[in-house]
Design an enzyme around this catalytic site. Sequence first.
Site, short mmCIF file in Angstrom:
data_model
loop_
_atom_site.label_atom_id
_atom_site.label_comp_id
_atom_site.label_asym_id
_atom_site.label_seq_id
_atom_site.Cartn_x
_atom_site.Cartn_y
_atom_site.Cartn_z
N GLU A 1 0.88 -1.17 0.00
CA GLU A 1 0.00 0.00 0.00
C GLU A 1 0.92 1.22 0.00
O GLU A 1 1.81 1.33 0.85
CB GLU A 1 -0.87 -0.02 1.26
CG GLU A 1 -1.90 1.07 1.26
CD GLU A 1 -2.75 1.06 2.53
OE1 GLU A 1 -2.67 0.10 3.32
OE2 GLU A 1 -3.49 2.04 2.72
N ARG B 1 5.10 -12.89 9.70
CA ARG B 1 5.75 -11.59 9.52
C ARG B 1 7.14 -11.61 10.13
O ARG B 1 7.40 -12.37 11.06
CB ARG B 1 4.99 -10.49 10.27
CG ARG B 1 3.60 -10.25 9.92
CD ARG B 1 3.01 -9.24 10.90
NE ARG B 1 3.64 -7.94 10.79
CZ ARG B 1 3.28 -7.03 9.90
NH1 ARG B 1 2.30 -7.26 9.07
NH2 ARG B 1 3.89 -5.86 9.85
N LYS C 1 4.23 0.86 9.06
CA LYS C 1 4.39 2.14 8.37
C LYS C 1 3.73 3.28 9.14
O LYS C 1 4.23 4.40 9.14
CB LYS C 1 3.79 2.04 6.96
CG LYS C 1 4.71 1.33 5.98
CD LYS C 1 4.07 1.23 4.62
CE LYS C 1 3.10 0.08 4.58
NZ LYS C 1 2.40 -0.07 3.31
P1 ATP Z 1 2.42 -1.88 7.56
O1 ATP Z 1 1.71 -2.22 8.82
O2 ATP Z 1 3.84 -1.55 7.75
O3 ATP Z 1 1.68 -0.85 6.74
P2 ATP Z 1 1.33 -3.73 5.78
O4 ATP Z 1 1.27 -5.20 5.85
O5 ATP Z 1 0.07 -2.99 5.94
O6 ATP Z 1 2.42 -3.24 6.75
P3 ATP Z 1 1.60 -3.47 2.99
O7 ATP Z 1 2.09 -2.32 2.23
O8 ATP Z 1 0.17 -3.81 2.89
O9 ATP Z 1 2.02 -3.21 4.48
O10 ATP Z 1 2.51 -4.76 2.73
C1 ATP Z 1 2.89 -5.24 1.48
C2 ATP Z 1 3.30 -6.67 1.64
O11 ATP Z 1 4.38 -6.78 2.56
C3 ATP Z 1 2.16 -7.50 2.19
O12 ATP Z 1 2.06 -8.69 1.45
C4 ATP Z 1 2.56 -7.75 3.61
O13 ATP Z 1 2.05 -8.98 4.06
C5 ATP Z 1 4.09 -7.75 3.54
N1 ATP Z 1 4.65 -7.35 4.83
C6 ATP Z 1 4.39 -6.22 5.51
N2 ATP Z 1 5.03 -6.23 6.70
C7 ATP Z 1 5.72 -7.39 6.76
C8 ATP Z 1 6.57 -8.00 7.73
N3 ATP Z 1 6.86 -7.41 8.88
N4 ATP Z 1 7.10 -9.21 7.44
C9 ATP Z 1 6.83 -9.81 6.28
N5 ATP Z 1 6.04 -9.31 5.33
C10 ATP Z 1 5.47 -8.11 5.55
MG MG Z 2 -1.56 -2.67 4.79
#
Ligand code: ATP
Ligand code: MG
Length: 557
Positions: A37, A263, A273
């Site tokens: 995102e 994760r 983020k």
């Molecule tokens: P955040 O909480 O930092 O916004 P998110 O999962 O909402 O994390 P996205 O931009 O939706 O962030 O993530 C893109 C991809 O990265 C998704 O497939 C997510 O599962 C993966 N991802 C995000 N954080 C992690 C993590 N800590 N370990 C492994 N994969 C991750």
């Molecule tokens: Mg997200």
Amino acid sequence: MTGELDSDRPANFITQIIDEDLAQQKYQVIKTRFPPEPNGYLHIGHAKSICLNFGIAESYRGTCNLRFDDTNPVKEDTEYVDSIKRDVNWLGFQWDGEPRYSSDYFEKLHGYARELIEKGLAYVDELSPDEIREYRGTLTEPGKNSPYRERTPEENLALFEKMKNGEIAEGKACLRAKIDMSSPFMCMRDPVIYRIRFADHHRTGNKWCIYPMYDFTHCISDAIEGITHSICTLEFQDNRRLYDWVLEHITIEHHPHQYEFSRLNLEYSITSKRKLNLLVKEGIVDGWDDPRMTTISGLRRRGYTPASIREFCRRIGVTKQENTVEMGALESCIREDLNENAERRMAVLDPLELVIDNYPEGKEETVTAMNHPLKEELGTRELPFGKRVFIEREDFREEANKKFKRLVLGKEVRLRYAYIVRADSCEKDEAGNIIRVHCTYIPESLGTEIPDHKPKGVIHWVSAERHVKAEVRLYQRLFLVPNPGAQEDFLATINPDSLKIVKDAVLEESLANAVPGQSFQFERTGYFCPDSRYSGDSAKVFNLTVALKEDSQKAQS
Ligand code: ATP
Ligand code: MG
């Protein structure tokens, strides 16, 4: 064409599934995607997902899409889109074709929503967001049906059209899938699939005022792109039911499968983020790429290499087990990389002048230093040596016990690549601080050992006549606790000493031309790189990437 898994590629439970799918000829070509995102910069957790998704595509000679999951117009920005592309490329990966955007599919998604309404599988709800929450029930209590649940498809289509045309205010209506308000899975209790947002979108502008929700968008985007294995993190495990439900109830050919892995959680760091954004907004760090941030851009500015981050991801592996990785594991990867690849230089961070009383005034000679002790092919460099040099203040003591293998009054040390010297006396200022050390050098000792002289150790130095001045930024962990994300107020766990700025370090002259992207070992201190923000033509600013030894931080805390 898709092949078998390259034998030197890491195997895990997902590659096992892919191997089985290929054996059964379910797919010809493996297609994955990385779906961030664009509401912030990528962090080390994303690196795990990137290495997994792009790594699988590489191993099986398939493809991986980069897809921006841009369904929330309020938080998203092209700055984030650009940074994400840059970071993925920098890590060494290339997506298939152009980047994709969920917003490219808004028209199609809208069509699928109408299809669900026509089939009696979605309805416009006019409960308020609070009421929706209340009606949803809890893990132990079933939810109850909304009074608007039994509207006819015609009524729903008309209301959905009004939502789309901006005739209904934000929060006054939403579209929900009609599934089961007593499902044991909360995500199946008539999830909201469209909501009203009067906000400009970074790509579609003000064309839309209704936006599809993640669970509805993601599975359809995967299907449209022909993704075979849709890999995400464990918190979406329950949502897999909704993923499958949507694809089973709309008219779409391809049905990808979702698989979940755990994760990455890294000690002393934040992988959210939203929270990273707060650190930037509050001015606690100097940007998303502050070298203390475990964002990809922060690690890059800190001096991490793409190879070291990929190696880290290889070592932590991919499982379904929740765990937290020690910061030391990440640090080992960059330390090993730089030990192998970084050229050596001499730099004195806290200079103390050493005057060689028996060395001729005005004389200068050159000594030869190796660029890498284990790699002769990296060559040598010439260093100016003269009557005055700087040594590290902590490398001199008036008195010391045997454990102190450096310079002590009356004792000898070797100046690296140069002579053996003996400390004779020191000068002090009025406050009693040592300001200068006087010593005698042994002229025959240049580059050779000599009988009867047993220096206690080897210390580094920089010419007092010819050197470059620099600012050096020393970092410690940004947080005081191993799991700041779990604290109620994570900002209260910030380490007040995470940045120490050394203003008047002296470096050997060859470092005058160092540019961001290069790394050096400052002998006996650590690995350093020019800072990409503060280094200019006149200013030299170096960042500590990692200390030479693992324990220096632990010992201090
Ligand atoms: P955040 O909480 O930092 O916004 P998110 O999962 O909402 O994390 P996205 O931009 O939706 O962030 O993530 C893109 C991809 O990265 C998704 O497939 C997510 O599962 C993966 N991802 C995000 N954080 C992690 C993590 N800590 N370990 C492994 N994969 C991750
Ligand atoms: Mg997200």
